[in-house]
Structures are given as structure tokens and as C-alpha cells.
Motif scaffolding. Structure first.
Motif, short mmCIF file in Angstrom:
data_model
loop_
_atom_site.label_atom_id
_atom_site.label_comp_id
_atom_site.label_asym_id
_atom_site.label_seq_id
_atom_site.Cartn_x
_atom_site.Cartn_y
_atom_site.Cartn_z
N UNK A 54 0.82 -1.21 0.00
CA UNK A 54 0.00 0.00 0.00
C UNK A 54 0.85 1.26 0.00
N UNK A 55 1.90 1.29 0.83
CA UNK A 55 2.74 2.48 0.85
C UNK A 55 3.52 2.63 -0.45
N UNK A 56 3.95 1.52 -1.01
CA UNK A 56 4.64 1.57 -2.30
C UNK A 56 3.72 2.15 -3.37
N UNK A 57 2.47 1.74 -3.37
CA UNK A 57 1.54 2.23 -4.37
C UNK A 57 1.17 3.68 -4.14
N UNK A 58 1.05 4.08 -2.88
CA UNK A 58 0.76 5.48 -2.60
C UNK A 58 1.88 6.37 -3.13
N UNK A 95 1.16 8.97 -6.34
CA UNK A 95 1.28 10.40 -6.06
C UNK A 95 2.38 11.06 -6.89
N UNK A 96 3.21 10.25 -7.52
CA UNK A 96 4.29 10.79 -8.34
C UNK A 96 4.01 10.75 -9.82
N UNK A 97 2.78 10.37 -10.21
CA UNK A 97 2.48 10.19 -11.64
C UNK A 97 1.11 10.74 -11.98
N UNK A 108 -2.15 6.99 9.31
CA UNK A 108 -2.34 6.84 10.75
C UNK A 108 -2.17 5.40 11.21
N UNK A 109 -1.99 4.49 10.26
CA UNK A 109 -1.84 3.08 10.61
C UNK A 109 -0.57 2.48 10.03
N UNK A 110 0.34 3.33 9.56
CA UNK A 110 1.60 2.87 8.99
C UNK A 110 2.63 4.00 9.12
N UNK A 111 3.88 3.64 9.06
CA UNK A 111 4.95 4.63 9.14
C UNK A 111 5.20 5.18 7.74
N UNK A 112 4.30 6.05 7.31
CA UNK A 112 4.41 6.61 5.96
C UNK A 112 3.80 8.00 5.92
N UNK A 113 4.54 8.92 5.31
CA UNK A 113 4.05 10.27 5.04
C UNK A 113 4.78 10.78 3.81
N UNK A 114 4.15 11.68 3.08
CA UNK A 114 4.77 12.20 1.86
C UNK A 114 4.14 13.53 1.52
N UNK A 155 -2.24 19.10 5.68
CA UNK A 155 -2.20 17.64 5.88
C UNK A 155 -3.55 16.97 5.63
N UNK A 156 -3.46 15.80 5.02
CA UNK A 156 -4.58 14.86 4.93
C UNK A 156 -4.11 13.57 5.57
#
Length: 209
Positions: free
Chosen positions: A136-140, A144-146, A164-170, A175-176
Motif C-alpha cells: 500500500x505504501x509503495x503504491x501510494x 502520487x508521483x504520476x 495513521x496506521x503505517x509509518x508513511x508520510x509524503x 495535511x490529509x
């Protein structure tokens, strides 16, 4: 970092999980509108089967036959694989469970095709799936880059996305935040996921198609 073989392994596992969820659907469930505008659950599964059986040369040939109109080509493929019963569509999808066929594009496109369209099917049916967080984080990050087809980069430009359920931000800006699956769906234009999100950037995200 996941290898191409790892990614295909995830794709195949997610196809199997989706097959298990839809193999006993009723006729009414097959006809349920999916999150893909204008497509039923059956249509969306047919699209997934059509993509999985595609090759780059075959893609360009079929695109040319459709007058280089991508949506027309996709509609023809769906019509072919839904011309029979839902059981026939299901069999076509089952035949592609271990396929590594695909149109031109990076492997993340086909991981995304599998996960996002699976949610297009599951959510209207009230079905839930715990997808691998790394996928999921890989796909996010990928979407978001394309802007290709999906328009994710444009949709989240100037926003910070925070799971809010994973160590991921970009990103940067207002903020959303919310579950990473909901963020992924929002990046790919599925507004139904906005109900699971919050933050000062959400109105801006919601204003974008």
C-alpha cells in the motif's frame, strides 16, 4: 526493497484473495455498481482479467483497432469477457491468476491495478481486505508521483499525506491523514475514501477530480 519477482508474487496472492471473495456472488451482487464509474462488479473483474492476459504488442494492436481511444479499447475487452454469464467472467479471471502478462508499463502499475480494482469491487459489496502494508505504501508513493491515466500527482499536489496506521508520510502543505488504504484510494480518485480521512488539506483534496 521488493524485487520484481516479489511484486508479482504479491499480485498473484491478491488475485487469489479476490477470487475467494467473489466466487460465490449472487447475480444481484455481480450487477452491483463498482467504484469504477459506469462499470459493474462483473465489468471490473472482466477488466482485470483482460489486463492480465494482455501483452505489449497486443495492447498496441488492440489500441490501434479502437482508433487509439483507450476507453474504447477497454470497453471492447470488457464486453468480450462479460458476453456470457458471471461464471464465465470468473473463469476468465481464474485463468489469469498466475499470469505475468500486462500492457506496457512498470510492474507497480499492475500491482496498483490489482489492489485498487479489488477495492473497486469489494467496497460496494461490503467486503474488507487487509492488504500488505508495504504494498500500500509503495503504491501510494507510485501514484502520487504520476499523472499517467490516474492523475494522482495533480490530485495531491501541495498536500501532505500521512498514514495513521503505517509509518508513511509524503508531500508538503496542508495535511490529509487517515488509513493508508484510504489515502491510496483518494490519490487514485476514489472519493468514497474521503469519509475515512481528516485534516486541513481534505477540503482541497475533495475539490479535485
Amino acid at each position: 526493497m521488493a524485487t520484481t519477482a516479489d511484486t508479482w508474487g504479491t499480485i498473484h496472492a491478491e488475485r487469489r484473495a479476490l477470487l475467494a471473495d467473489v466466487r460465490d456472488l449472487t447475480p444481484e451482487q455481480w450487477a452491483t455498481p463498482s467504484l469504477c464509474t459506469g462499470r459493474s462488479v462483473q465489468d471490473t473483474l472482466a477488466h482485470m482479467a483482460a489486463t492480465a492476459r494482455m501483452t505489449p504488442p497486443g495492447f498496441f494492436l488492440k489500441l490501434a483497432r479502437a482508433g487509439f481511444r483507450f476507453e474504447d479499447m477497454a470497453a471492447r475487452e470488457i464486453a468480450e469477457l462479460t458476453s456470457g454469464t458471471p461464471a464465465d467472467t470468473l473463469a476468465a479471471f481464474r485463468a489469469q491468476l498466475d499470469s505475468v502478462g500486462h500492457p506496457p508499463g512498470p510492474v507497480d502499475s499492475w500491482l496498483g491495478e490489482t489492489v485498487v480494482h479489488a477495492e473497486d469491487i469489494r467496497r460496494p459489496l461490503g467486503l474488507a481486505r487487509a492488504y500488505p502494508v508495504a504494498a500500500l505504501t509503495r503504491l501510494a508513493d507510485f501514484y502520487r508521483g504520476s499523472n499517467l491515466l490516474i492523475g494522482g500527482k495533480r490530485r495531491v499536489e501541495g498536500l501532505t499525506l500521512r498514514a495513521t496506521d503505517a509509518d508513511w508520510a509524503a508531500g508538503s502543505g496542508p495535511e490529509v491523514r487517515g488509513p493508508v488504504l484510504a489515502l491510496l484510494l483518494a490519490v487514485t480518485g476514489r472519493k468514497v475514501a474521503h469519509a475515512e480521512l481528516e485534516g486541513e488539506g481534505l477540503p482541497l483534496l475533495a475539490s479535485r477530480n
